[in-house]
Design an enzyme around this catalytic site. Sequence first.
Site, mmCIF file in Angstrom:
data_model
loop_
_atom_site.group_PDB
_atom_site.id
_atom_site.type_symbol
_atom_site.label_atom_id
_atom_site.label_comp_id
_atom_site.label_asym_id
_atom_site.label_seq_id
_atom_site.Cartn_x
_atom_site.Cartn_y
_atom_site.Cartn_z
ATOM 1 C CD GLN A 121 58.348 71.491 71.800
ATOM 2 O OE1 GLN A 121 58.036 72.783 72.262
ATOM 3 N NE2 GLN A 121 59.560 70.895 72.302
ATOM 4 N NE ARG A 150 54.685 74.799 75.629
ATOM 5 C CZ ARG A 150 55.818 74.584 75.396
ATOM 6 N NH1 ARG A 150 56.670 75.284 75.622
ATOM 7 N NH2 ARG A 150 56.266 73.481 75.152
ATOM 8 C CG ASP A 189 67.833 76.342 69.389
ATOM 9 O OD1 ASP A 189 67.461 75.379 69.512
ATOM 10 O OD2 ASP A 189 67.430 77.573 70.103
ATOM 11 C CD GLU A 190 63.264 76.146 69.023
ATOM 12 O OE1 GLU A 190 62.586 75.188 68.478
ATOM 13 O OE2 GLU A 190 62.984 76.452 70.220
ATOM 14 C CE LYS A 233 65.842 74.776 72.507
ATOM 15 N NZ LYS A 233 65.171 75.618 71.706
ATOM 16 C CB THR A 234 68.458 77.117 76.170
ATOM 17 O OG1 THR A 234 67.283 77.162 75.477
ATOM 18 C CG2 THR A 234 69.343 78.324 76.158
#
Length: 753
Positions: free
Chosen positions: A250, A608, A219-220, A32-33
């Site tokens: 998420q 994770r 973002d997010e 994503k980043t």
Amino acid sequence: MDIDRELNPEQARAVRQTEGPVLILAGAGSGKTRTIVYRMAYLLTEMKVAPWNILAVTFTNKAANEMKERIREMAGNAAGQMLVSTFHSACVRILYSNARKLGYPEKFEIADTTDQKSIIKNVYKKLQIDPKKQPEKMTLNIISGAKDELLSPEDFERVNYGDPYMERVAGIYREYQKTLFSNGMMDFDDLIMNTVRLFREFPDVLDHYQERFRYISVDEYQDTNTSQFELIRLLSDKYKNICVVGDDDQSIYRFRGANIYNILDFEKHFPGCCVVKLEENYRSTENILNAANAVIKHNSERKYKSLWTAGDKGERIRFRQLSDPTAEASFIADEIRTKKERGERSYGDFAILTRTNIQSKELEDALRVRSIEYDVVKGLRFWDTKVIKDLTSYLLTVDNALNDIRVIRIINLPKRGIGDASINKISVFAAANGLSFFDALSRIEYVGGVPAKAKAAIRDFYEMILRIRASSKNMGFSGTLNRILEETGYMDYLFMEAETPDRYKEEKEYIEKLRETLDAYENEAEEPDLTDFMRQNGLEGSNLDKEGGDSKDKVLIMTMHNAKGLEFPEVYMAGMEEGLFPGYAAINSEDPLAIEEERRLCYVGITRAKESLTLTAARSRMAKGEWRFASASRFIKEIPKELLNMSTTPEATERKEKIFPINREEAERAFERIPPAFSPGFKKRSIAAIKKGSEIEKVLPAYKEGDRVMHFKQGEGTVLSIRDGGRDYEVTVDFDKTGVRKMFAGFAKLKKI
């Protein structure tokens, strides 16, 4: 910039789609980043967009700074002229230029937490409201939530018409805002709310910033609340060049005000938007991703996507069900130590994820006794939390009052009108006369400069400690704790200090865990001693801390909320039981989204893990002084059985021992749901019953005299003797670290090495 070579097809598509509304659904570990950074650099270098026409918003200053630096590496110094910031920082910039339009001074102040407490305290006095009935911190939390929803005091009162409690909060909210305004101040939540108000009331100002920020990236996005959504909607309304990046699967911050429908309904709010799904995962093995997909597909409120990888299939997800939390923690710690000693892993490769902070206590104990270095991420270790430090200070003061630091900690807790100046004078007097601080309290009449009112409070405190000390001789440690709570009014103090009901509930759980630990120690120890208890639990200093230094090679314990955004080669998810994860509050909630949020949190936990994932559960867990038997979490049942490893025994340790063996049929039965807590079929046994031995099965230990054994706290030792103690077998063990101790076999749970 060779996008087609450096990015996968969907990432490249997201980068090139610069015009109009864009929704990038970025699955866990999907780059994503990287995609966001390339998109910003593409706007600057390929599309020749002026850097001051770009606004990139995220949630933390750290994330904003890291993003800006990465864009600068790709696009050069032009990136420095972009505005990459948090929501609040962006709003501060806008308000500093336009505050006068809203009646605030140009150089308005931002009220910090101390300012807020002072203001709300004065408002309570003015409105004659008793903080014991309506805690100030909870009121501030409600006001904060109202501002997140863009509700003014008048709006809030209208929405809550007919609710006496909330109507009273509305009155407090109104006075609180008046005080802020009259002092030229805004609190943190006002920054976004007032920016939205500015845009709504002054179209020319809005138009100016719409022209300024023609390209907006968020973002997010799944974590945005109502006020943040409206801010972005207004800013992007003219050019519609709004790109949001997030993952509805998420979205786990509903309790903070996050609104999942901001991302789920993005296409409704921004018709004609382009949707790009990033589903290729670069983090986890195929089996881990398949497990995550299988769990999250049970949610109805989501955008469909399915994570996949071009990488290895990997090992199956392991499920292990142990007898209780202590056995669960021992199993995890033994595995970690074995892998470290074999050179297979470093401690820093492991993360233990929990649903709640309170679960860390047994895990910390198991790691500490095995000399495994660890850290509790974004949280305090159990023994370092304020509530536990307060109460253990009371216990030690009642026991011997030899530690001046502990006595000073509690002498005005809860507040008794004993100020720092008085405490300092007592300390000087004690030092001059060779007395402990506590002994000096008995001579308070001779201490100069202490006000009469404070002296009276000090005498009351001193006499209370002596009174509890005298009565403690006829009651157990947990009984002494109960007496402390009763005489000091500590629970009322916690209630008033708690910011939310959930926080108060969590602190009560910490106290219950302390009570359980005291009971367990007192039942095991030959000569129970509070100072010894504290020393065993690391409260008097830890050799591990001294030897470990600042080493970063540590096992990390954290809640699944705090694990978001992180990744680890090996992950253990502990406490996978119905009633704990998902919790009873979600299970019993009438809101179907409550379970869905728990499932999203499970999805976050699973994703994770990079290479190995182990899910553990306890067959029984102590809650409110009772042992409650629990079934495995429904989330484990949602994982296809072919993805699970539920072998007869957990993998053997280096000593080839079998740890709490279970067969496959028993593991399958763990999926069956246990009746609710208050149904006739619910099994429980109280602390009182345990102490009487009424429900302890007397079984001859599986070890004999001369055998080497492991204890979950004391570590390794040699069995000196085993004798029939009536209700149970009494075992005497010479432990390597703590010496000779006697204990009942049923409580000790010794494991043969």
